[in-house]
Write a protein that holds these residues in place. Structure first.
Motif, PDB file in Angstrom:
ATOM      1  N   ASP A   1      68.382  42.400  44.866  1.00 22.52           N
ATOM      2  CA  ASP A   1      66.726  42.459  44.656  1.00 22.52           C
ATOM      3  C   ASP A   1      66.320  40.967  44.814  1.00 22.52           C
ATOM      4  O   ASP A   1      66.931  40.035  44.245  1.00 22.52           O
ATOM      5  CB  ASP A   1      66.465  43.006  43.321  1.00 22.52           C
ATOM      6  CG  ASP A   1      66.714  44.488  43.199  1.00 22.52           C
ATOM      7  OD1 ASP A   1      66.545  45.112  44.165  1.00 22.52           O
ATOM      8  OD2 ASP A   1      67.184  44.818  42.083  1.00 22.52           O
TER       9      ASP A   1
ATOM     10  N   PRO B   1      64.367  44.753  49.593  1.00 22.97           N
ATOM     11  CA  PRO B   1      65.225  44.680  48.253  1.00 22.97           C
ATOM     12  C   PRO B   1      65.784  45.796  47.751  1.00 22.97           C
ATOM     13  O   PRO B   1      64.795  46.819  47.673  1.00 22.97           O
ATOM     14  CB  PRO B   1      64.118  44.003  47.302  1.00 22.97           C
ATOM     15  CG  PRO B   1      63.066  43.171  48.165  1.00 22.97           C
ATOM     16  CD  PRO B   1      63.144  44.042  49.378  1.00 22.97           C
ATOM     17  N   GLY B   2      66.949  45.790  47.595  1.00 25.07           N
ATOM     18  CA  GLY B   2      67.529  47.181  46.976  1.00 25.07           C
ATOM     19  C   GLY B   2      68.062  48.131  48.102  1.00 25.07           C
ATOM     20  O   GLY B   2      68.238  49.209  47.821  1.00 25.07           O
TER      21      GLY B   2
ATOM     22  N   GLY C   1      60.849  42.404  43.763  1.00 27.23           N
ATOM     23  CA  GLY C   1      60.979  43.355  44.736  1.00 27.23           C
ATOM     24  C   GLY C   1      61.306  44.378  44.130  1.00 27.23           C
ATOM     25  O   GLY C   1      61.405  44.665  42.769  1.00 27.23           O
ATOM     26  N   HIS C   2      61.423  45.643  44.798  1.00 23.04           N
ATOM     27  CA  HIS C   2      61.909  47.115  44.145  1.00 23.04           C
ATOM     28  C   HIS C   2      62.664  47.662  45.255  1.00 23.04           C
ATOM     29  O   HIS C   2      62.744  47.607  46.320  1.00 23.04           O
ATOM     30  CB  HIS C   2      60.623  47.852  44.082  1.00 23.04           C
ATOM     31  CG  HIS C   2      59.815  48.240  45.379  1.00 23.04           C
ATOM     32  ND1 HIS C   2      59.166  47.382  46.039  1.00 23.04           N
ATOM     33  CD2 HIS C   2      60.093  49.275  46.002  1.00 23.04           C
ATOM     34  CE1 HIS C   2      58.420  47.712  47.196  1.00 23.04           C
ATOM     35  NE2 HIS C   2      59.091  49.035  47.063  1.00 23.04           N
ATOM     36  N   ALA C   3      63.587  48.519  44.576  1.00 22.07           N
ATOM     37  CA  ALA C   3      64.585  49.373  45.146  1.00 22.07           C
ATOM     38  C   ALA C   3      63.903  50.549  45.828  1.00 22.07           C
ATOM     39  O   ALA C   3      63.066  51.102  45.280  1.00 22.07           O
ATOM     40  CB  ALA C   3      65.705  49.799  44.532  1.00 22.07           C
TER      41      ALA C   3
END
Length: 227
Positions: A217, A141-142, A221-223
């Protein structure tokens, strides 16, 4: 020498010449592009290199790969280039950091990757929208999609005719002439957000640019920390 032995020797000679031509015409230009992208990756990132070719540009950036402890999976559909690539990355001390694979981008499934890089390879693909979308689906994600590309500022029917001819003469696939709006449309149609388009070098009729796309994302999730 037997005919079969002669064929093998001719095949090796052809592969050597094709690799030399590729490194002569491509690697000298793309090394700085690779370094620009690698500098933006966080330590211990996993990178998908789409169109790794002979690996010469990546090998010339071995200091960054080693210092950042990067893991690279490189795809190409040219067996001759990949044979040379394995030699190049081993000579550069990257055998345990770089994995060259004989595979089409459309068929490859791996990752998840922190980033992907198309070094002037995106717009020469038969379906760049599908390729971009497929690769984006394999990112965290990201995650970031990096592309370096030559953009022509004005439409040129001569270049549009000449590029396929260059491929037949040099064996290097230069793709089609690329214009900015067409490139932007590719990202939009693939559902990838284009967050940056930076000029690396400018000439009178064309420019070399770095494009950065951002994968979506997912919930929770996280970048990743990529510039």
């Amino acid at each position: 020498m037997s005919v079969r032995g002669g064929d093998r020797a001719e095949g090796r000679w052809t592969a050597t010449v094709r690799g030399w031509i590729y490194d002569r015409f491509v690697a000298g230009l793309t090394t700085e592009w690779y370094r620009e992208v690698l500098n933006r990756l966080p330590d211990r990132a996993k990178l998908l290199d789409v169109g790794i070719g002979t690996g010469a540009a990546l090998a010339r950036s071995a200091d960054l790969v080693l210092a950042k402890e990067l893991e690279v999976v490189g795809l190409d559909i040219d067996a001759d280039y990949l044979e040379r690539c394995r030699t190049e990355v081993a000579r550069a001390g990257l055998a345990d950091r770089v994995t060259p694979l004989l595979a089409s981008v459309y068929d490859h499934r791996g990752g998840p990757y922190d980033a992907a890089y198309f070094s002037a390879s995106l717009m020469l693909l038969p379906d760049p929208v599908r390729a971009l979308s497929h690769v984006a689906s394999q990112l965290v994600p990201g995650g970031r999609l990096f592309t370096t590309q030559t953009f022509h500022h004005r439409r040129s029917t001569i270049l549009e005719w000449a590029k396929p001819l260059f491929h037949r003469v040099t064996t290097i696939h230069f793709g089609r002439v690329t214009y900015e709006q067409e490139f932007r449309n590719t990202f939009a149609e693939a559902g990838v957000e284009l967050v940056e388009l930076t000029t690396l070098a400018d000439r009178r009729r064309s420019s070399y640019r770095l494009a950065v796309g951002r994968a979506g994302d997912s919930p929770g999730g996280h970048a990743v920390g990529i510039l």
